[in-house]
Design an enzyme around this catalytic site. Structure first.
Site, PDB file in Angstrom:
ATOM      1  N   GLY A 157      79.501  30.837 -32.865  1.00 50.63           N
ATOM      2  CA  GLY A 157      80.631  30.959 -32.381  1.00 50.63           C
ATOM      3  C   GLY A 157      81.604  30.443 -33.255  1.00 50.63           C
ATOM      4  N   ARG A 158      82.630  29.428 -32.676  1.00 48.81           N
ATOM      5  CA  ARG A 158      83.868  28.925 -33.209  1.00 48.81           C
ATOM      6  C   ARG A 158      83.269  28.163 -34.284  1.00 48.81           C
ATOM      7  NH1 ARG A 158      86.170  29.382 -27.393  1.00 48.81           N
ATOM      8  NH2 ARG A 158      84.367  27.810 -27.138  1.00 48.81           N
ATOM      9  N   ILE A 159      82.228  27.064 -33.675  1.00 52.14           N
ATOM     10  CA  ILE A 159      81.863  26.078 -34.895  1.00 52.14           C
ATOM     11  C   ILE A 159      81.046  26.712 -35.842  1.00 52.14           C
ATOM     12  CG2 ILE A 159      80.714  23.897 -34.973  1.00 52.14           C
ATOM     13  CD1 ILE A 159      81.775  23.373 -32.054  1.00 52.14           C
ATOM     14  N   ARG A 180      73.880  36.381 -28.459  1.00 55.02           N
ATOM     15  CA  ARG A 180      74.035  37.450 -27.201  1.00 55.02           C
ATOM     16  C   ARG A 180      74.581  38.704 -27.830  1.00 55.02           C
ATOM     17  NH1 ARG A 180      73.938  34.148 -22.350  1.00 55.02           N
ATOM     18  NH2 ARG A 180      75.957  33.465 -23.088  1.00 55.02           N
ATOM     19  N   SER A 181      75.763  38.613 -28.347  1.00 60.94           N
ATOM     20  CA  SER A 181      76.443  39.702 -29.050  1.00 60.94           C
ATOM     21  C   SER A 181      76.731  39.627 -30.398  1.00 60.94           C
ATOM     22  CB  SER A 181      77.632  39.863 -27.971  1.00 60.94           C
ATOM     23  OG  SER A 181      78.453  38.673 -27.972  1.00 60.94           O
ATOM     24  N   THR A 238      73.904  19.941 -34.240  1.00 64.05           N
ATOM     25  CA  THR A 238      75.154  19.057 -33.569  1.00 64.05           C
ATOM     26  C   THR A 238      75.716  19.715 -32.382  1.00 64.05           C
ATOM     27  OG1 THR A 238      76.319  20.861 -34.820  1.00 64.05           O
ATOM     28  CG2 THR A 238      75.669  18.930 -36.102  1.00 64.05           C
ATOM     29  N   ARG A 240      73.748  20.021 -28.693  1.00 63.87           N
ATOM     30  CA  ARG A 240      73.253  19.157 -27.672  1.00 63.87           C
ATOM     31  C   ARG A 240      71.679  18.777 -27.896  1.00 63.87           C
ATOM     32  NH1 ARG A 240      77.905  18.572 -26.794  1.00 63.87           N
ATOM     33  NH2 ARG A 240      79.030  18.711 -24.905  1.00 63.87           N
ATOM     34  N   GLU A 269      70.233  10.569 -25.156  1.00 65.11           N
ATOM     35  CA  GLU A 269      71.422   9.700 -25.811  1.00 65.11           C
ATOM     36  C   GLU A 269      71.857   8.453 -25.153  1.00 65.11           C
ATOM     37  OE1 GLU A 269      74.733  12.086 -26.957  1.00 65.11           O
ATOM     38  OE2 GLU A 269      73.550  13.458 -28.117  1.00 65.11           O
ATOM     39  N   HIS A 288      76.385  11.259 -32.260  1.00 64.50           N
ATOM     40  CA  HIS A 288      77.144  12.154 -31.587  1.00 64.50           C
ATOM     41  C   HIS A 288      78.822  11.997 -31.914  1.00 64.50           C
ATOM     42  CE1 HIS A 288      77.246  15.132 -27.760  1.00 64.50           C
ATOM     43  NE2 HIS A 288      78.349  15.269 -28.739  1.00 64.50           N
TER      44      HIS A 288
HETATM   45  C1  DGY Z   1      81.758  18.600 -27.314  1.00 69.01           C
HETATM   46  O1  DGY Z   1      83.055  18.789 -27.614  1.00 69.01           O
HETATM   47  O2  DGY Z   1      81.169  19.058 -26.700  1.00 69.01           O
HETATM   48  C2  DGY Z   1      81.173  17.402 -28.439  1.00 69.01           C
HETATM   49  O3  DGY Z   1      79.883  17.212 -28.301  1.00 69.01           O
HETATM   50  C3  DGY Z   1      81.952  16.136 -28.215  1.00 69.01           C
HETATM   51  O4  DGY Z   1      83.315  16.377 -28.689  1.00 69.01           O
END
Ligand code: DGY
Length: 326
Positions: A157-159, A180-181, A238, A240, A269, A288
């Site tokens: 996705g975006r990241i 998924r898509s 990065t 969860r 965490e 995090h």
């Molecule tokens: C988020 O935005 O979900 C990150 O884990 C913390 O900024």
């Protein structure tokens, strides 16, 4: 006119308070470094109209039912697995969040962890601190090179897009992804290939996790998955910590089932200081900090404040998780 009261559950960037106060809201801000205790949060929220919270706050069904008077909740994060969204929707509470604000910042941490893990950077730095820098060692602690390797992204996705761009540009990596898509933009721009999950884990040299934590993704990286990854593979998370099983990850690295891991998120965490991952040569762990840049955190603050102000002034939440709550 009585001012609307907004509870800020953490010490957030000053911009959040400034924007809200300038727009005429009363800000009640928790001023301790540690998260607000759950019961205290309920007690204070009961006298407020809106809540500005983050991923360390448990906004569960019980919380929502005891604070069902809240007009809006906005999350200082892109992930919102700490919030019982379905219940909020049922109660008609819109949930705002902060998408896109941390794309660059989080991708930098994923990219950095990938290199740091491939070259054992954290471990080697620790050796210096321990007084163990002997001399130049022609055969010691050799790492991996990334040029031309396969990057497998779970959740492009975006990241993930920014991570793909970094990896394509720096190392001409081949991009595989499982979503998924289809992500047509990634296919066009980076020649990314959509594959099934089994192919992703079997073929990738680096797996980078960028999906949300959901019932489907919780614990998805477990022993059976690590067993099927390449023994030279790097696992980067990065997103969860709940997406990987930490015991299985420790075992997989100790056993040589995968090569190493770079984690910005752990499960739980904070990670305990005696966690074996912290002493492993091919592991790099961060606390995090994916979104921890001045730019990203200010943008997250702006989005949260804007969500609340727009809700009261225009009846809409520009960055919303559950539009069906209206
Ligand atoms: C988020 O935005 O979900 C990150 O884990 C913390 O900024």
């Amino acid at each position: 006119m009585i001012k609307k009261k907004v509870l800020l559950t953490r010490i957030f960037p000053k911009l959040a308070t400034q924007l809200l106060e300038d727009a005429g809201y009363e800000v009640i801000a928790w001023d301790q470094e540690q998260p607000m205790p759950y019961d205290e949060m309920i007690k204070v929220a009961q006298s407020c109209n809106a809540l500005f919270c983050t991923l360390t706050d448990k906004i569960d069904v019980a919380f929502l039912n005891r604070c069902s008077h809240l007009n809006i909740i906005t999350q200082f994060a892109v992930g919102y697995d700490n919030i019982a969204i379905a219940e909020a929707t049922k109660l008609g509470i819109p949930i705002g969040y902060a998408p896109n604000a941390m794309n660059e910042a989080t991708a930098d941490i994923a990219f950095g962890l990938m290199i740091a893990t491939a070259r054992k950077m954290f471990f080697m730095n620790q050796k210096i601190k321990n007084g163990q820098w002997g001399s130049f060692d022609p055969v010691g602690h050799l790492g991996l090179e990334l040029k031309g390797k396969k990057l497998g992204i779970l959740g492009l996705g975006r990241i993930g897009m920014v991570m793909a761009k970094r990896c394509k540009g720096a190392y001409d990596m081949e991009i595989l992804y499982h979503n998924r898509s289809s992500n047509e933009k990634a296919e066009k721009e980076f020649g990314a290939k959509r594959v099934d999950f089994d192919t992703l884990i079997a073929k990738s040299d680096v797996i980078s996790v960028h999906c949300a934590l959901t019932p489907e993704t919780r614990g998805i990286f477990n022993k059976s998955v690590f067993d099927r990854m390449k023994s030279t593979a790097l696992f980067i998370n990065t997103a969860r910590g709940g997406i990987h099983n930490e015991g299985d990850l420790i075992h997989a690295i100790q056993n040589g089932d995968i090569w190493g891991a770079g984690l910005d998120v752990t499960n739980p965490e904070p990670m305990k200081p005696d966690n074996p991952l912290l002493t492993m040569e091919n592991v790099c762990v961060l606390p995090h900090i994916g979104s921890a840049t001045i730019t990203a955190r200010n943008e997250m603050a702006r989005m949260g404040a804007t969500n609340i102000i727009s809700f009261y002034e225009e009846g809409k939440v520009p960055y919303i998780v559950n539009p069906e709550a209206f």
